[in-house]
Design a protein around this motif. Structure first.
Motif, PDB file in Angstrom:
ATOM      1  N   ALA B 377       0.850  -1.201   0.000  1.00 53.81           N
ATOM      2  CA  ALA B 377       0.000   0.000   0.000  1.00 53.81           C
ATOM      3  C   ALA B 377       0.873   1.234   0.000  1.00 53.81           C
ATOM      4  N   VAL B 378       0.382   2.261  -0.671  1.00 54.68           N
ATOM      5  CA  VAL B 378       1.130   3.518  -0.771  1.00 54.68           C
ATOM      6  C   VAL B 378       0.254   4.654  -0.252  1.00 54.68           C
ATOM      7  N   LEU B 379       0.812   5.481   0.606  1.00 55.15           N
ATOM      8  CA  LEU B 379       0.116   6.687   1.046  1.00 55.15           C
ATOM      9  C   LEU B 379       0.870   7.903   0.531  1.00 55.15           C
ATOM     10  N   THR B 380       0.127   8.921   0.122  1.00 54.76           N
ATOM     11  CA  THR B 380       0.776  10.167  -0.271  1.00 54.76           C
ATOM     12  C   THR B 380       1.095  10.977   0.992  1.00 54.76           C
ATOM     13  N   THR B 381       1.881  12.034   0.819  1.00 58.52           N
ATOM     14  CA  THR B 381       2.198  12.907   1.953  1.00 58.52           C
ATOM     15  C   THR B 381       0.913  13.447   2.584  1.00 58.52           C
ATOM     16  N   ARG B 382      -0.016  13.861   1.724  1.00 61.12           N
ATOM     17  CA  ARG B 382      -1.304  14.386   2.225  1.00 61.12           C
ATOM     18  C   ARG B 382      -2.006  13.368   3.097  1.00 61.12           C
ATOM     19  N   GLU B 383      -2.012  12.109   2.616  1.00 60.00           N
ATOM     20  CA  GLU B 383      -2.691  11.062   3.381  1.00 60.00           C
ATOM     21  C   GLU B 383      -1.932  10.764   4.666  1.00 60.00           C
ATOM     22  N   LEU B 384      -0.601  10.823   4.594  1.00 59.80           N
ATOM     23  CA  LEU B 384       0.209  10.576   5.783  1.00 59.80           C
ATOM     24  C   LEU B 384      -0.163  11.565   6.891  1.00 59.80           C
ATOM     25  N   VAL B 385      -0.314  12.839   6.517  1.00 56.52           N
ATOM     26  CA  VAL B 385      -0.677  13.861   7.509  1.00 56.52           C
ATOM     27  C   VAL B 385      -2.008  13.486   8.162  1.00 56.52           C
ATOM     28  N   LYS B 386      -2.967  13.065   7.334  1.00 59.03           N
ATOM     29  CA  LYS B 386      -4.274  12.673   7.875  1.00 59.03           C
ATOM     30  C   LYS B 386      -4.143  11.440   8.760  1.00 59.03           C
ATOM     31  N   PHE B 387      -3.278  10.533   8.348  1.00 63.46           N
ATOM     32  CA  PHE B 387      -3.088   9.289   9.101  1.00 63.46           C
ATOM     33  C   PHE B 387      -2.504   9.598  10.480  1.00 63.46           C
ATOM     34  N   ILE B 388      -1.528  10.502  10.493  1.00 59.33           N
ATOM     35  CA  ILE B 388      -0.912  10.897  11.767  1.00 59.33           C
ATOM     36  C   ILE B 388      -1.971  11.520  12.681  1.00 59.33           C
ATOM     37  N   ARG B 389      -2.836  12.359  12.105  1.00 56.32           N
ATOM     38  CA  ARG B 389      -3.897  12.997  12.903  1.00 56.32           C
ATOM     39  C   ARG B 389      -4.923  11.969  13.363  1.00 56.32           C
ATOM     40  N   LEU B 390      -5.205  11.004  12.470  1.00 56.60           N
ATOM     41  CA  LEU B 390      -6.167   9.953  12.819  1.00 56.60           C
ATOM     42  C   LEU B 390      -5.714   9.202  14.064  1.00 56.60           C
ATOM     43  N   TYR B 391      -4.417   8.994  14.181  1.00 56.06           N
ATOM     44  CA  TYR B 391      -3.879   8.264  15.320  1.00 56.06           C
ATOM     45  C   TYR B 391      -3.517   9.200  16.476  1.00 56.06           C
ATOM     46  N   GLY B 392      -3.846  10.461  16.335  1.00 52.58           N
ATOM     47  CA  GLY B 392      -3.689  11.405  17.436  1.00 52.58           C
ATOM     48  C   GLY B 392      -2.260  11.631  17.889  1.00 52.58           C
ATOM     49  N   VAL B 393      -1.318  11.533  16.964  1.00 54.84           N
ATOM     50  CA  VAL B 393       0.078  11.738  17.352  1.00 54.84           C
ATOM     51  C   VAL B 393       0.397  13.232  17.287  1.00 54.84           C
ATOM     52  N   ASN B 394       0.970  13.759  18.338  1.00 56.26           N
ATOM     53  CA  ASN B 394       1.370  15.166  18.352  1.00 56.26           C
ATOM     54  C   ASN B 394       2.801  15.287  17.866  1.00 56.26           C
ATOM     55  N   MET B 395       2.940  15.751  16.630  1.00 50.79           N
ATOM     56  CA  MET B 395       4.270  15.810  16.002  1.00 50.79           C
ATOM     57  C   MET B 395       5.170  16.861  16.635  1.00 50.79           C
ATOM     58  N   LEU B 396       4.577  17.777  17.378  1.00 46.48           N
ATOM     59  CA  LEU B 396       5.384  18.862  17.943  1.00 46.48           C
ATOM     60  C   LEU B 396       5.900  18.501  19.326  1.00 46.48           C
ATOM     61  N   ASP B 397       5.358  17.448  19.900  1.00 48.39           N
ATOM     62  CA  ASP B 397       5.780  17.067  21.241  1.00 48.39           C
ATOM     63  C   ASP B 397       6.098  15.574  21.222  1.00 48.39           C
ATOM     64  N   ILE B 398       7.183  15.265  20.552  1.00 44.75           N
ATOM     65  CA  ILE B 398       7.529  13.856  20.394  1.00 44.75           C
ATOM     66  C   ILE B 398       9.049  13.745  20.372  1.00 44.75           C
ATOM     67  N   GLU B 399       9.558  12.745  21.045  1.00 42.78           N
ATOM     68  CA  GLU B 399      11.013  12.550  21.123  1.00 42.78           C
ATOM     69  C   GLU B 399      11.504  11.969  19.799  1.00 42.78           C
ATOM     70  N   PRO B 400      12.424  12.648  19.106  1.00 41.40           N
ATOM     71  CA  PRO B 400      12.883  12.126  17.813  1.00 41.40           C
ATOM     72  C   PRO B 400      13.534  10.747  17.951  1.00 41.40           C
ATOM     73  N   GLU B 401      13.332   9.911  16.961  1.00 42.04           N
ATOM     74  CA  GLU B 401      13.933   8.575  16.967  1.00 42.04           C
ATOM     75  C   GLU B 401      14.619   8.331  15.627  1.00 42.04           C
ATOM     76  N   VAL B 402      15.443   7.290  15.567  1.00 45.63           N
ATOM     77  CA  VAL B 402      16.066   6.958  14.282  1.00 45.63           C
ATOM     78  C   VAL B 402      15.359   5.761  13.656  1.00 45.63           C
TER      79      VAL B 402
END
Lengths: 155, 574
Positions: B377-402
């Motif tokens: 399956a392939v998601l576009t950047t636009r869909e990725l943003v929606k997916f991140i919001r769907l899962y309620g992840v706060n991108m501004l308050d998250i510890e960076p990982e590798v």
């Protein structure tokens, strides 16, 4: 005499975009309609995308994308015919042969085309079936006109 | 030459030959537009950009009318605002009332105009055309009922891509935009680039969504869900989360994907490096054998489909390398599966791409092994943003990982794949090293950077003067290929990207076709390159490991099986 597409192309030696409409008219005159196959050939000949040609051809009422029926009914929708009720005439024809204007019946017997004015305003409302004019048609007279062609067809 | 015009009773300097709209934009005066595409010839179809010519009281389209000395216009007079409002009301008169369910809700130009012009009731009720939704394409869905006939999609498809898969059909209130003979987009010449989606003001054009399949896989305990993200993704998310455009969010992205529940997070940049290893080897081989030159990059699936349809005579020139997405997909279901003892049937492979054509590419027959797709399956950047919001992840308050090992390390050369010229630059860096044994000075080829339609450079590698051409926009590609057909022979390597500017301006990116945004994303990628420790694909430690432990050598037997493919002529309605 039916000319094939290739021989029509021969009449357009230095062809380009401006030749599109005359060429489509020639193809339609020869075949009676524009088939997908022929439109693709025109597209390759003139180097114009098929979508562009389809766009141009659907813009004008004159081009057909289905073969005409054995009996091609042209319904005049000019001003005089309109004033004398050609829209109800058209509706009645569509009802009788169960197909919308611009289309051909499944058995290939009838097709309907709307034309702007066939120059017989004194006979309005007028229809023409394979070039044979029927003057001052009414909703009541349509059925018998259509039936007369159906009977010829059956014989 | 400088002239003076008067806008809203204020004098403004303008240059001769500028359109009124250009002058207004430069001076910060906002006039709404619908059919206008910046940088393309004016169309004047939608009439949204009307301004009042003070002298005559006439309404003129500012997008197409040129300025002249002494011109006086009013941009927001009662006459103008009323006219604009009526235009929007007319557009709404046959528009579906389902904003709440529309993919473009809160991000729709028609909605915004209606709000800005204070449309509060349906004054005009029009007849709605009954038109079918076209879901035939693996990438793009067309809903003609939501179309307002601005024609931007038609123009991008024709003028930028040279594809013309769609055009206006019929006339007057029967008009709609469609494929010839009312066929599906899937059998048209559409190359799935998605630029039509990017320019569409409403929800008439959208990408095909695969959320439910991915969510199902994420909830399936028997599946290992693996995700990869393209080089351009990490610099294309920031504005969606309120950060400055171009901010690199790779750390937050890795963490967010793990939070969502992906079992393994890999970076397609790794596969870009792998592509470079194979493609540079192919380039050297072809130059040495003087065969099938110029070699043309095959990373862009829109370009590949275009070649199959429009220029099949160049298919032998197209590199046999799979694109990075597909190389990664292939390596995940072979090397990674074997290494981590997971059956490949149990892997669900997702990729995050700035591109709609990648959806098409993933389902190509050539990209499956024994009936199992390399990428599921392939998601576009636009869909990725929606997916991140769907899962309620706060991108501004998250510890960076590798990203995860062993397919998570990419060099900055691979990262450059995200912008036009990047593939060529990365390939030449590695080819230069392979041929001379030394690294390219500064690692930089400035001639092929930037947003020009076509960029060319000659690079001296030992005795060889390597000719490189980089084009973006398929219409521009055709022009270059025509020159080559006509006998031009000084070019050895061509990079072709369908989207103007490359993947950072891809058809799957957030809907903001602003050149400045693209430039910032490109700058971000070059900044990553400047700061990187490893700037060449052949020094990627994970790639070296992959060759030592598994593939053995570029263009070797295993590479050939897993990383290469071939393309064939395609007959479509064109």
């Amino acid at each position: 005499m039916k000319k094939n597409v290739e021989s029509i192309f021969e009449q357009y030696p230095k062809s380009g975009r401006p030749d599109l409409i005359p060429l489509l008219q020639d193809v339609q005159e020869s075949y009676g309609w524009l088939s997908e196959e022929n439109v693709v050939k025109v597209s390759q000949f003139l180097d114009i995308p098929v979508s562009n040609i389809f766009g141009v051809a659907t813009f004008y009422n004159q081009f057909r994308f289905q073969p005409v029926g054995e009996y091609h009914i042209q319904v005049c929708r000019g001003t005089a015919c309109h004033v004398l009720g050609s829209s109800t005439v058209l509706k009645e024809i569509e009802k009788q042969i169960k197909v919308k204007a611009g289309n051909t019946t499944k058995d290939g017997v009838f097709s309907i085309e709307i034309v702007a004015c066939i120059g017989a305003c004194g006979l309005a409302p007028v229809i023409s079936v394979n070039g044979e004019f029927h003057a001052k048609v009414t909703v009541e007279s349509i059925k018998s006109i259509i039936d007369s062609y159906k009977t010829i067809e059956k014989k | 030459m400088s002239i003076t015009i008067e806008v809203n009773n204020k004098k403004i300097e303008a240059k001769k030959d500028e359109t009124i709209l250009e002058v207004l934009n430069k001076n910060g005066i906002h006039v709404p537009t619908l059919c206008h595409i910046k940088g393309m010839l004016p169309d004047g179809a939608c009439r949204m950009c009307l301004v009042e010519q003070k002298e005559s009281g006439k309404l003129i389209t500012s997008c197409s009318a040129k300025v002249y000395d002494g011109l006086e216009v009013l941009t927001h007079s009662p006459k103008v605002t009323e006219a604009r409002k009526v235009i929007v009301e007319l557009l709404l008169s046959n528009h579906p009332d389902d904003c709440l369910y529309c993919v473009r809700n809160l991000n729709c130009e028609l909605q915004t105009l209606s709000e800005n012009l204070n449309v509060r009731e349906r004054r005009i009720s029009g007849k709605k055309n009954q038109l079918k939704i076209d879901r035939s394409s693996p990438s793009i869905i067309r809903d003609p009922e939501k179309c307002i006939l601005c024609g931007r999609c038609v123009r991008v498809c024709e003028e930028v891509m040279g594809v013309s898969a769609i055009d206006f059909v019929n006339r007057g209130n029967q008009s709609y935009i469609g494929v010839a003979f009312d066929k599906g987009l899937n059998i048209s010449s559409c190359v799935n680039c998605g630029q039509c989606i990017v320019v569409c003001p409403t929800g008439a054009l959208t990408e095909k969504n695969h959320f439910s399949e991915i969510i199902q896989a994420l909830n399936d305990k028997s599946k290992q869900v693996v995700v990869q993200y393209a080089p351009a993704i990490s610099v294309s998310l920031a504005e969606e989360f309120g950060l400055p455009i171009g901010t690199d969010m790779v750390g937050a992205l890795n963490a967010a994907l793990r939070k969502i529940g992906f079992n393994f997070v890999f970076d397609t940049t790794f596969a870009a490096d792998l592509t470079i290893m194979e493609e540079s080897a192919e380039l050297i081989k072809r130059v040495q054998e003087n065969k099938n030159l110029p070699i043309i990059s095959s990373c862009c699936p829109s370009w590949v489909k275009y070649a199959e349809e429009f220029v099949p005579e160049f298919l032998d020139n197209v590199s046999s390398c799979k694109s990075p997405q597909q190389m990664m997909g292939s390596v995940i279901k072979s090397y990674f599966a074997e290494k981590s003892n997971i059956k490949k049937e149990d892997i669900y492979s997702v990729s995050l791409m700035p591109c709609t054509a990648k959806k098409f590419e993933a389902q190509r027959e050539e990209m499956t092994t024994n009936g199992i797709s390399d990428v599921d399956a392939v998601l576009t950047t636009r869909e990725l943003v929606k997916f991140i919001r769907l899962y309620g992840v706060n991108m501004l308050d998250i510890e960076p990982e590798v990203a995860d090992s062993p397919l998570g390390t990419g060099t900055s050369a691979g990262k450059l794949f995200g912008t036009s010229g990047g593939v060529a630059e990365a390939a030449i860096r590695t080819a230069y090293y392979k041929l001379t044994g030394t690294e390219l000075l500064n690692f930089r080829i400035p001639e092929i950077r930037g947003f020009k339609n076509r960029k060319e450079a000659k690079i001296k590698i030992g005795d060889l003067e390597l000719g490189v051409a980089v084009v973006n926009g398929l219409g521009n590609a055709k022009k270059l290929l025509d020159e080559i057909s006509a006998g031009r022979s000084d070019i050895h390597f061509i990079e072709i990207m369908a989207c103007p500017g490359g993947c950072i301006a891809g058809g799957g990116q957030p809907l903001n076709f602003d050149q400045e945004a693209f430039k910032k994303r490109a700058e971000a990628l070059y900044m990553i390159d400047n700061n990187a420790f490893v700037k060449v694909s052949h020094k990627n430690p994970d790639v070296i490991n992959l060759y030592n432990n598994y593939l053995k050598e570029p263009l070797g037997e295993k590479s050939h099986k897993l990383l290469h493919t071939n393309y064939t002529k395609r007959n479509v309605l064109k």
